[in-house]
Design a protein around this motif. Structure first.
Motif: not given
Lengths: 493, 493
Positions: B158, B89-90, B92-94, A94-100, B85-86, A109
């Motif tokens: 993303w 990371a901003k 990406c699908a998590v 399950v993908v819940t977020h779109y950014r670190l 990472v810079e 991160v």
């Protein structure tokens, strides 16, 4: 080194460990840093590519085209078809977020809580939902049908117990998704694609399969009928190797996909889906390989013939290379993939062992004495038989031998299967025989209750109700109720 | 219907809208239900398959093998390389959970909070980290090098603003990842693969490209040098079409990948990575197409020749089909993909329009009168020229014409690019000229500050420092500081 290469568990000692070691030693795949996901190494991938190319040709010959649909599926799509969500919601990523963002505490991160998705997305476990949501826009009239589309893709199912190729969280596969104007046409399509799978398994993989229909309990989640090809591994366990589903109008109803028929009346569209995956690699490996390593059918071997020169010095190598060069050319012009391994950093003994472990079907070795006598040493991987033959006409001999190996592997696998296929007329007999593995043909009353009781008590499942063979009615070995034909039971992967 | 097909925005009115409409009308792709993700339709995918096949052959000819690495990457892997990472990371699908469950309130399914992952997983935006974590186990000695591996895969970034093929959240690509014992060998590899990309773009896509190196500001996150091929679209904007990176020892250091060199001393491994994606489809479409639809170079056209019979009745069709059949056979035997469209549910006019919109390079039409006179009508899509020619020898004529179209498209695109390539010696001149689009060759002082000032004030970026062409030094048009050569500025996609 050469010994070490071939030093692994024997099938008779521990079949499962033999398989795991073989996958690694033959350089096919390895575990990755991500739980349940494997890395498919170049040699393993080359076999998969040969499978893909052949299957793709067969799909195109039967009128299908490839397309590509999104990896991610809105969570709500899964719920649209009641059986489907039951089957797939419990093991999905399950993908819940779109950014670190940078960890405020300085540890790498972290997930950015401000980047939460309104609706979660699922990594596709299979693509019926996203595809039928798309087909809604493609289908208006009977003139838009049939749609015959296939997709090559990765899919993800969060499996608890994984084994390389046989069951991995991520796997590669193809999934055909077709749309039809009539029930009959969809059923014919589902059966046709099962036949394509059967032909591929038998003619290319040299793996004999039984074709049949799954019991309701073993159906794909959302299908009205699931057709299957079932293969038997050397340990007597069944491996479901490909399935083709008649989906009825379930997905058309779930995604409201209708068409205007010739009478200009709206009707729901009829559907099929069908797939084979990198699991076929497991079937291929386990059907033919032996205690010396991988055994590959020539039609799927990335290297069909390896030629190893045996020489003492540069000059000796040069003489051999000159002799071999026209042979390499001729074999290649006949469509055979040949490797001439003249690398000087590995000894011939090491090369022999390496190509044996990797399952190269034919090995030619040629040394100084062969040059003098006009001979070459020929080894076939399937039987490990070696003979010294005349160099003249060797190309014809190799071509003949490759054919022979392909056929021999199929016959051998079929004989193995037949020797481990039996019948049981009573449940007692069944329980005794199932301990030895193999396929058992037995009568069953057609109920899920009986099927589950048998599974619980014996770990055997109904692999399929076979299309061919004996159709004599009888009585269920467990309940004594009527049975229309024997079905195949086995323990399975 | 035929008119409707061809009724779309002109390039001169709104280039961007023309592109969006063309992608849909030519049946290449469409938006999906998932934000930023597209569905690649069968006709679009068939073009991508032709690109893939050709590129794959070129990679294999240069010694590369395919493999497959996991879709998901542990979050912590991203942080290992500081620049990487810079960069990634901003967007990406998590993946944070591995299960859904029935909503206790009865609304479909919800994320099961009990199924939270200990460490989040990222859908790969690119695979350097997972691959170098794997290479650590593959590389011990200089004998294990080089590793020349490529992967065909889907990746996910993303993106906030997406456009079909040009910039999508999910896209398909290949990513080469190579490991080498020396800096020189890695640099040679990165340049070699850029040459492969250049050759593919020019010879197959008929898209002329400038090869060069990116300014530090535009480098791939984690690279020491990024090489690029830059193409010019018909609106004068640049499209970065492929990149090849010299990664130095950055990823080897991040994942602790060392090898024993010939002197038996440990050294960090040198790396490259290189990729092209479905973005190439955007380059292909925008370079050649016109207000009537898609224009395809014959080498990448799924259908190279379409033959449309014009008939009044069954008998007429039969006569034409008999005449055409040997021609279809001959063309196919010469490796040309031909479609004989004798469907009776679409009129010839509709077929003509449809194949024009779809960019089929050559159209033959044959009617009753042609049969009598031994002629056929031939239309070439690139110029839309039509002529009636003798049916005898038509196969040769078609083969010649396909070659001619392929060359003509390249020459036309190159002339267009040259007509829109200019120089600027002062910043005033630059600011004026950049409003007309195109490539501007100008001197730059080599600093990121100046580059960013120019970008902010003119929306133009440095596309590359070209390898070929004028190497005369000069002074920066903005700061007057020394410049070793002119660089290429443009607005870009």
């Amino acid at each position: 080194m050469a010994k070490e290469l071939k030093n692994f568990t024997k099938r008779s000692d521990n079949y499962s460990q033999w398989y795991n070691e073989l996958v690694v030693k033959a350089d096919l795949a390895e575990q990755s840093a991500v739980r349940g996901c494997m890395v498919i190494k170049p040699y393993g991938y080359a076999i998969w590519e040969k499978m893909q190319r052949q299957l793709d040709d067969m799909f195109k010959e039967t009128g299908h085209q490839n397309a590509y649909f999104p990896l991610l599926i809105p969570k709500s799509f899964l719920s649209r078809e009641a059986d489907h969500v039951e089957g797939f919601a419990k093991e999905c990523a399950v993908v819940t977020h779109y950014r670190l963002k940078n960890d405020p505490e300085g540890n790498g991160v972290v997930v950015d809580p401000a980047a939460r998705l309104e609706e979660e997305l699922i990594i596709r476990p299979t693509s019926e939902t996203i595809i039928w949501n798309t087909y809604k826009n493609w289908i208006h009239s009977y003139r838009d049908l049939p749609i015959l589309v296939n997709q090559w893709a990765n899919v993800f199912r969060w499996e608890m117990r994984t084994r390389m190729f046989l069951r991995t969280a991520e796997f590669l596969w193809q999934e055909g998704h077709t749309a039809h104007a009539t029930k009959e046409e969809a059923e014919t399509e589902a059966r046709k694609m099962l036949d394509v799978y059967g032909e591929f398994a038998e003619k290319y993989m040299a793996v004999p399969v039984v074709k049949g229909v799954k019991s309701p309990n073993e159906r794909f989640a959302g299908a009205l009928d699931t057709y299957t090809i079932e293969a038997m591994m050397q340990d007597g366990k069944a491996l479901q190797s490909g399935t083709s589903h008649f989906l009825g109008q379930n997905f058309a109803k779930a995604f409201d996909v209708t068409f205007m028929n010739k009478e200009n009346k709206p009707e729901y569209v009829w559907a099929t889906s069908w797939g084979v995956s990198t699991r076929l690699m497991g079937a291929l490996i386990m059907t033919h390989s032996d205690d010396n390593g991988l055994v590959l059918p020539p039609k799927l071997a990335p290297i069909q013939v390896v030629i190893v020169p045996i020489y003492k010095n540069e000059e000796g190598l040069k003489a051999i290379s000159e002799k071999v060069e026209p042979l390499v050319k001729e074999l290649r012009s006949r469509g055979i993939s040949v490797k001439y391994d003249d690398a000087d950093n590995r000894r011939p003994g090491f090369k022999f062992a390496d190509y044996e472990v990797k399952g190269v079907p034919v090995r030619l070795a040629i040394g100084q004495r062969d040059l003098e006598e006009g001979t070459v040493e020929l080894m076939r991987r399937d039987t490990l038989e070696k003979e010294t033959v005349s160099f003249d006409g060797i190309a014809d001999e190799v071509v003949r031998l490759l054919d022979d190996i392909q056929n021999n592997l199929f016959v051998k696998a079929k004989n193995m299967r037949e020797s481990k296929t039996t019948t049981a007329d009573t449940y007692e007999e069944f329980k005794e025989k199932i301990e030895n593995g193999g396929f058992i043909l037995a009568h069953w009353d057609g109920t899920t209750e009986t099927e589950e009781k048998i599974k619980e008590e014996t770990k055997a499942t109904i692999r399929c109700i076979p299309f061919d063979g004996d159709k004599t009615p009888g009585v269920c070995m467990v309940t004594g109720k009527p049975s229309s034909q024997r079905v195949i039971f086995a323990r399975s992967y």
